[in-house]
Motif scaffolding. Structure first.
Motif, PDB file in Angstrom:
ATOM      1  N   SER A 302     -37.110 -21.999 -43.371  1.00 55.26           N
ATOM      2  CA  SER A 302     -36.429 -20.702 -43.426  1.00 55.26           C
ATOM      3  C   SER A 302     -36.229 -20.102 -42.037  1.00 55.26           C
ATOM      4  CB  SER A 302     -37.225 -19.726 -44.301  1.00 55.26           C
ATOM      5  OG  SER A 302     -38.485 -19.425 -43.720  1.00 55.26           O
ATOM      6  N   MET A 303     -37.179 -20.364 -41.113  1.00 55.98           N
ATOM      7  CA  MET A 303     -37.078 -19.816 -39.767  1.00 55.98           C
ATOM      8  C   MET A 303     -36.225 -20.681 -38.841  1.00 55.98           C
ATOM      9  SD  MET A 303     -41.002 -18.489 -39.084  1.00 55.98           S
ATOM     10  CE  MET A 303     -40.619 -17.947 -37.406  1.00 55.98           C
ATOM     11  N   LEU A 304     -36.045 -21.958 -39.209  1.00 50.59           N
ATOM     12  CA  LEU A 304     -35.381 -22.908 -38.316  1.00 50.59           C
ATOM     13  C   LEU A 304     -33.975 -22.477 -37.901  1.00 50.59           C
ATOM     14  CD1 LEU A 304     -35.515 -25.587 -36.801  1.00 50.59           C
ATOM     15  CD2 LEU A 304     -34.733 -26.731 -38.886  1.00 50.59           C
ATOM     16  N   PRO A 305     -33.092 -22.051 -38.820  1.00 46.09           N
ATOM     17  CA  PRO A 305     -31.746 -21.655 -38.379  1.00 46.09           C
ATOM     18  C   PRO A 305     -31.761 -20.531 -37.354  1.00 46.09           C
ATOM     19  CG  PRO A 305     -31.805 -21.945 -40.760  1.00 46.09           C
ATOM     20  CD  PRO A 305     -33.228 -21.998 -40.292  1.00 46.09           C
ATOM     21  N   GLU A 306     -32.693 -19.590 -37.500  1.00 45.07           N
ATOM     22  CA  GLU A 306     -32.755 -18.485 -36.538  1.00 45.07           C
ATOM     23  C   GLU A 306     -33.373 -18.940 -35.226  1.00 45.07           C
ATOM     24  OE1 GLU A 306     -34.780 -14.030 -36.015  1.00 45.07           O
ATOM     25  OE2 GLU A 306     -35.118 -15.214 -37.834  1.00 45.07           O
ATOM     26  N   LEU A 307     -34.495 -19.662 -35.295  1.00 46.34           N
ATOM     27  CA  LEU A 307     -35.183 -20.083 -34.070  1.00 46.34           C
ATOM     28  C   LEU A 307     -34.345 -21.072 -33.268  1.00 46.34           C
ATOM     29  CD1 LEU A 307     -38.889 -20.521 -35.253  1.00 46.34           C
ATOM     30  CD2 LEU A 307     -37.813 -18.562 -34.132  1.00 46.34           C
ATOM     31  N   ALA A 308     -33.487 -21.828 -33.942  1.00 51.09           N
ATOM     32  CA  ALA A 308     -32.663 -22.815 -33.248  1.00 51.09           C
ATOM     33  C   ALA A 308     -31.748 -22.181 -32.212  1.00 51.09           C
ATOM     34  CB  ALA A 308     -31.829 -23.601 -34.261  1.00 51.09           C
ATOM     35  N   PHE A 309     -31.492 -20.886 -32.358  1.00 49.68           N
ATOM     36  CA  PHE A 309     -30.629 -20.192 -31.393  1.00 49.68           C
ATOM     37  C   PHE A 309     -31.286 -18.926 -30.844  1.00 49.68           C
ATOM     38  CE2 PHE A 309     -27.795 -22.589 -34.201  1.00 49.68           C
ATOM     39  CZ  PHE A 309     -27.013 -23.266 -33.282  1.00 49.68           C
ATOM     40  N   TRP A 310     -32.550 -18.675 -31.172  1.00 47.67           N
ATOM     41  CA  TRP A 310     -33.235 -17.461 -30.732  1.00 47.67           C
ATOM     42  C   TRP A 310     -33.585 -17.549 -29.254  1.00 47.67           C
ATOM     43  CZ3 TRP A 310     -38.712 -16.576 -29.641  1.00 47.67           C
ATOM     44  CH2 TRP A 310     -39.018 -15.221 -29.459  1.00 47.67           C
ATOM     45  N   ASN A 311     -33.216 -16.532 -28.483  1.00 47.56           N
ATOM     46  CA  ASN A 311     -33.451 -16.527 -27.042  1.00 47.56           C
ATOM     47  C   ASN A 311     -34.226 -15.298 -26.560  1.00 47.56           C
ATOM     48  OD1 ASN A 311     -32.180 -18.818 -25.419  1.00 47.56           O
ATOM     49  ND2 ASN A 311     -30.557 -18.333 -26.886  1.00 47.56           N
ATOM     50  N   ASP A 312     -34.840 -14.559 -27.486  1.00 47.74           N
ATOM     51  CA  ASP A 312     -35.637 -13.385 -27.110  1.00 47.74           C
ATOM     52  C   ASP A 312     -34.803 -12.413 -26.260  1.00 47.74           C
ATOM     53  OD1 ASP A 312     -37.858 -11.777 -27.043  1.00 47.74           O
ATOM     54  OD2 ASP A 312     -38.794 -12.807 -25.355  1.00 47.74           O
TER      55      ASP A 312
END
Length: 597
Positions: A302-312
């Motif tokens: 569930s977190m993978l799609p967001e974390l794959a492009f998350w840059n803080d």
């Protein structure tokens, strides 16, 4: 000059690549011993710039590489076999899987199994920006999501992309096992020239740095376990003994080769790791761990799609630099070695099997591994006496695994097994690395003198020992920063890999049947070609210097390619009729070539 030294030591390699690589490594070690703080500061400035300016580049790049692999693996090119069209896999699935971990992240899984979930649980990566409270149930869930993100699909993408390219160019096009071979669609026979040699030297030096950092960190973890069990002191000679033992065993394994050394150690270690995992599951809160493992898999997906492009971007806490970007940059530094090794053990598998296996199997095992260990950490904190997370934060990540095992039965025994596992994982990393480095220098597999193959394990062990004991944290920190800086060009290489691999597959593959492809003749470095000619080696009947394919292997509907013009060395040392060599494999001594001099 280099040729004379080469012959004096009875080597069989490329003198330029071998000695220049060794010289650059020696210069770095000397400078670090003389001025460790200055070197750490110099390379630290470079890694700091990468952290501040290119974090987004790593995050987006790895996701692009992952998408590319999935498209290639499950598209029409997935049916192409990495080798001859009718070739079968050289190793069983279990042996293949074990060796993937031996060269990949087996050491990292042992190091971070407890430490990473504990750290993220105490200090949530996005705590303030998302309202997640430290040491809460939400913090536990997010800790596992980030941990699996760090060691799941994206980490194995770093190894799978170059591994697939190496496997294709080495076993489909029969090019030398070198990083420069990936550039063959662009460089042609110039892979043997100054540009190709520079690429290979850079790859060898960067790989040495990356693996030496791992050996240094692993030594700290082994020492932490020995200190807990036997009260071993922090004296330098204890670190030297640990590295010496690991290096000696790794040297023996490297000399024995893949089948007799690395494969057996890898099989032993993966089964032992599974046994330790089952013990923890059986003696701990079994149902709690199983429920947690399934739940963490869902959290990761569930977190993978967001974390794959998350840059803080919005919170800009800097957390990502110390964790995610550090992982990617450091891991990329030794991706060439792991990639070539994975290619070497994957011959005979299809591209689809390769992608599914290298991405899927290790990720599944990673979910199970971290799911059980991570759930155990949370059970101790939520349902037990607690204190484990505080111990990890106070005593250091290298002690985390042993602090965790102290909460279970037979702690001395399981801690001893864990120490052995860490040691053997580092041994298999060193011996597989030495084989790959030797092949990269030589430009072919096999035929290398044993002392030449052993040189690389001794070099890695010596570098780790010197920097860990003579300079302390300063030398190891400098080496770590160097690995991060060297990782950047390797990361950029990923985009060249995608282009060159796509171009090569389009050139070689037809549109009918089982995707029959051209059969490429084995490409040897010029110096090795000359040596084999003088030895009247029958293998030259299927060998060239300039990359070229065999007559009669042009598939239907494939674009026409011109045969490569072979350089003068072939005209001088090889008898040819048109494009077909006349060396008779049944009588290789009759070459018609007069002896030198």
């Amino acid at each position: 000059m280099l040729d004379k030294v080469h012959d004096l030591f009875r080597l069989r390699t490329s003198p330029v690549i071998f000695f220049v690589s060794a010289g650059l490594i020696a210069v770095f070690v000397i400078l670090t011993l003389v001025m460790p703080e200055g070197m750490a500061s110099f390379w630290g400035a470079g890694s700091g710039w990468i952290y501040d300016n290119l974090g987004w580049f790593y995050i987006s790049g790895l996701t692009i590489f992952l998408i590319f692999l999935i498209i290639v693996g499950f598209g029409r090119f997935g049916r192409i076999r990495l080798g001859q069209d009718d070739e079968k896999p050289e190793h069983s699935d279990m042996s293949w899987f074990g060796m993937l971990f031996a060269a990949g992240i087996g050491t990292i899984l042992m190091f971070w199994a407890v430490a990473e979930p504990a750290n993220h649980f105490a200090e949530p990566p996005r705590g303030e920006s998302t309202g997640v409270e430290a040491r809460s149930m939400e913090a536990a869930s997010e800790a596992m999501g980030f941990t699996l993100y760090h060691f799941g699909l994206h980490t194995w993408t770093i190894f799978a992309l170059p591994g697939l390219a190496f496997a294709y160019f080495i076993y489909k096009r029969n090019l030398p096992p070198r990083v420069s071979s990936i550039f063959q669609p662009i460089l042609g026979d110039r892979i043997h020239g100054p540009i190709g040699k520079s690429i290979d030297i850079f790859a060898i030096v960067g790989t040495i740095f990356g693996v030496a950092v791992s050996i240094g960190l692993g030594t700290l973890q082994i020492h932490a376990g020995l200190a807990q069990l036997f009260g071993v002191s922090d004296a330098d000679w204890n670190f030297i003994i640990i590295i010496a033992v690991v290096t000696i065993v790794a040297t023996i394994s490297a000399v024995l080769g893949v089948n007799k050394g690395i494969r057996r150690l890898s099989n032993f270690n993966i089964w032992t790791a599974i046994a330790l995992l089952i013990f923890v599951l059986a003696t701990g809160p079994t149902v709690y761990m199983l429920r947690g493992t399934i739940e963490w898999a869902g959290v990761y997906l569930s977190m993978l799609p967001e974390l794959a492009f998350w840059n803080d971007t919005l919170a800009d806490t800097g957390w990502q630099n110390g964790w995610t970007i550090f992982y990617w940059a450091w891991t990329v530094a030794w991706a060439p070695f792991v990639g070539i090794f994975i290619a070497r053990i994957s011959r005979g598998r299809t591209i689809r099997q390769f992608v599914a296996g290298v991405l899927g199997l290790p990720t599944l095992f990673t979910i199970i591994w971290f799911g059980i260990w991570g759930s155990g950490v949370f059970d101790i904190e939520f349902n037990g006496d607690g204190g484990l997370v505080d111990s990890v934060l106070e005593d250091g990540v290298e002690t985390a695994l042993f602090a965790f095992l102290a909460e279970f039965p037979l702690a001395p025994v399981t801690s001893a097994v864990a120490i052995m596992l860490v040691g053997v994982f580092f041994i298999t990393s060193m011996d597989s690395c030495s084989l790959v480095l030797d092949d990269m220098c030589n430009g072919y597999e096999g035929k290398a003198p044993l002392h030449q193959r052993a040189f690389w394990t001794v070099a890695i062990g010596t570098i780790a020992a010197l920097l860990l004991t003579a300079t302390g944290e300063g030398g190891l920190a400098a080496l770590q920063e160097v690995a991060l800086v060297f990782g950047l060009p390797f990361f950029i290489l990923g985009y060249f890999i995608m282009y060159n691999l796509s171009r090569a597959m389009r050139e070689d593959a037809g549109e009918v049947g089982f995707l029959r492809t051209r059969r490429w003749l084995q490409t040897l470095p010029p110096e090795e070609y000359e040596r084999r000619m003088e030895e009247a080696d029958a293998s030259l009947a299927e060998a060239v210097v300039a990359p070229d394919y065999a007559e009669g292997t042009q598939p239907e509907n494939a674009p026409e390619l011109e045969h490569a013009e072979q350089p003068p060395v072939v005209e001088e040392y090889r008898v040819r009729t048109g494009e077909t060599p006349i060396i008779d494999p049944a009588n290789p001594g009759d070459t018609g070539i007069p002896p030198r001099g």
